[in-house]
Design an enzyme around this catalytic site. Sequence first.
Site, short mmCIF file in Angstrom:
data_model
loop_
_atom_site.label_atom_id
_atom_site.label_comp_id
_atom_site.label_asym_id
_atom_site.label_seq_id
_atom_site.Cartn_x
_atom_site.Cartn_y
_atom_site.Cartn_z
N LYS A 148 0.93 -1.12 0.05
CA LYS A 148 0.03 0.03 0.25
C LYS A 148 1.06 1.36 0.00
O LYS A 148 1.49 1.67 1.06
CB LYS A 148 -0.83 0.01 1.27
CG LYS A 148 -2.27 0.78 1.20
CD LYS A 148 -2.15 2.13 1.11
CE LYS A 148 -1.69 3.13 2.09
NZ LYS A 148 -1.85 4.53 1.63
N CYS B 84 13.45 11.31 6.76
CA CYS B 84 13.63 11.00 8.02
C CYS B 84 14.92 11.03 8.79
O CYS B 84 15.16 11.33 10.00
CB CYS B 84 12.99 9.84 8.34
SG CYS B 84 13.36 8.35 7.42
N GLU C 163 9.91 2.10 10.78
CA GLU C 163 10.70 2.87 10.37
C GLU C 163 9.77 4.30 10.52
O GLU C 163 9.08 4.53 9.60
CB GLU C 163 11.43 2.74 9.16
CG GLU C 163 12.03 1.53 8.71
CD GLU C 163 13.38 1.38 9.46
OE1 GLU C 163 13.83 2.52 10.00
OE2 GLU C 163 14.02 0.38 9.57
N GLU D 232 9.83 17.20 14.68
CA GLU D 232 10.37 16.83 13.11
C GLU D 232 9.96 18.07 12.16
O GLU D 232 8.73 18.37 12.21
CB GLU D 232 10.24 15.41 12.77
CG GLU D 232 10.91 15.09 11.55
CD GLU D 232 10.24 13.45 11.13
OE1 GLU D 232 9.34 12.91 11.45
OE2 GLU D 232 11.25 13.02 10.51
#
Length: 483
Positions: free
Chosen positions: A178, A287, A253, A386
């Site tokens: 997906k 990331c 992750e 972040e």
Amino acid sequence: MELDGRLVNSIFINGEWQAAASGNIKDVYNPSTMEKIKAFSYGGKTEANEAVEAAKAAFPLWSAKTARERSTLLYKAYHTMLERKEAIATILTTEQGKPLAEARGEIESAASYLLWYAEEANRLYGETIPSSHPHKRFFVIPQPIGVIAAITPWNFPASMITRKLGPALAAGCTVVLKPASQTPLTAIAIVKVFEDAGFPKGVLNLVTGDAAAIGDAFMENEDVRLITFTGSTAVGKLLMRGSAANVKKLSLELGGHAPIIVFADADLDLAVKMSLLSKFRNCGQTCICANRIYVHDSIEKDFREKLIKQLKLMKLGNGLEEQVEIGPLIDEHAVRKVKEQVDDALSKGAILEYGGKAWNGELQGHFFEPTVISNVTDEMKVMSEETFGPLLPIQTFDQEAEAIAKANDTQYGLAAYLFTENIHRALRVMEKLEYGIIGINDVFPAAAEAPFGGIKQSGQGKEGGREGIIEFVEMKYVSMGIK
Ligand code: ADP
């Protein structure tokens, strides 16, 4: 390779390309120009469960193939993907925005995971254990887990897919993929690579559509034995909670908040160049990219001036133009988030050194100027959240221990970087940083042959390396009595 027509039947189940049962579709936009590129099939639970059924049916045959047979198909996929590099890179840039040179690099990196796991398929060894009992023999044999659900993000729409498919398929698992709804076209192009390489029906299935509905189906369906996910920490937690009911395995992750520490004894030019590349590659939507930079007091002014001088030369624009080095952000929400962090920092005393606002030039897309701020303190959002955008905050430090403490003061633990020419300091600091990945005088640690993964709230499990294939096997222990 072309994706025919404006409307793409993007759901691939048991070897058949199809539309969503509901007939729902969704547009894909070019984030540089806001043009609608294509529309894809927007599936949900029904398609997810059908795909899991197909993957389950294909599992006995696929897992019974020899490692060499699986490896041969992965080699074919590797070569096919490289043959189509230019075409897939163009699709990727068109729907994701990153400069074409970066997209080409991503396709090479994506292919490298197929090559590595074509090799690793043949080295998935078990173990014999010296027995404490004279009439028993102990063995451990790795066996594929079963049906895998893979959920992937838009920031690396190619390599995040192959990093999961390579090891899962090499181990003998079958997969339902997906992809992110912002970047389904790259996923379609990659699934076509596998189809054309000759993978049997049902071994790899693709379900594009409603993330929450498809995610729920994956969590509820007992035939899905493991969910491998790359994305936000928030969705990772949701998947953990939802997988508890079936004690489903997870490989996650998640987000990062990488520090770069530049010591007084660093190679300054290298630190400047690497900081720029780390922060502004993929427009800061990575990331493992630098979220915050700690520079020693004594060199901060030099570092900042050199960095801004080079940053001024970097061209912002449509990633399809060869000279462009920084593309757009993925969507409006991303632009708002960067703006919010800039405003927050400036209101708390940060100094705007460069950039600072949304940018459109001749284009309609989601651009934000590459931005540098100094005089940054811990209270500013950018130092704890972040960013996922082109904002580079510089904070200073005096003592080594202070820099380490600041770097570790976060719930994230994905990647951290340090620049120093002092080998003693390099080892000392590396050991104390609470991160899954450390770059010493390097900001590009990802490689197919190395284990990539975070600690703390950045996730669990590894992708790449020998560890990456171990995620997709159960170690079956056998105790055999002998006469
Ligand atoms: P980002 O903020 O970077 O888009 P997300 O975690 O939202 O990160 O998205 C990463 C992937 O997770 C995408 O494929 C997205 O469609 C999917 N996703 C988003 N929400 C859910 C959910 N509730 N369940 C399962 N997958 C989800």
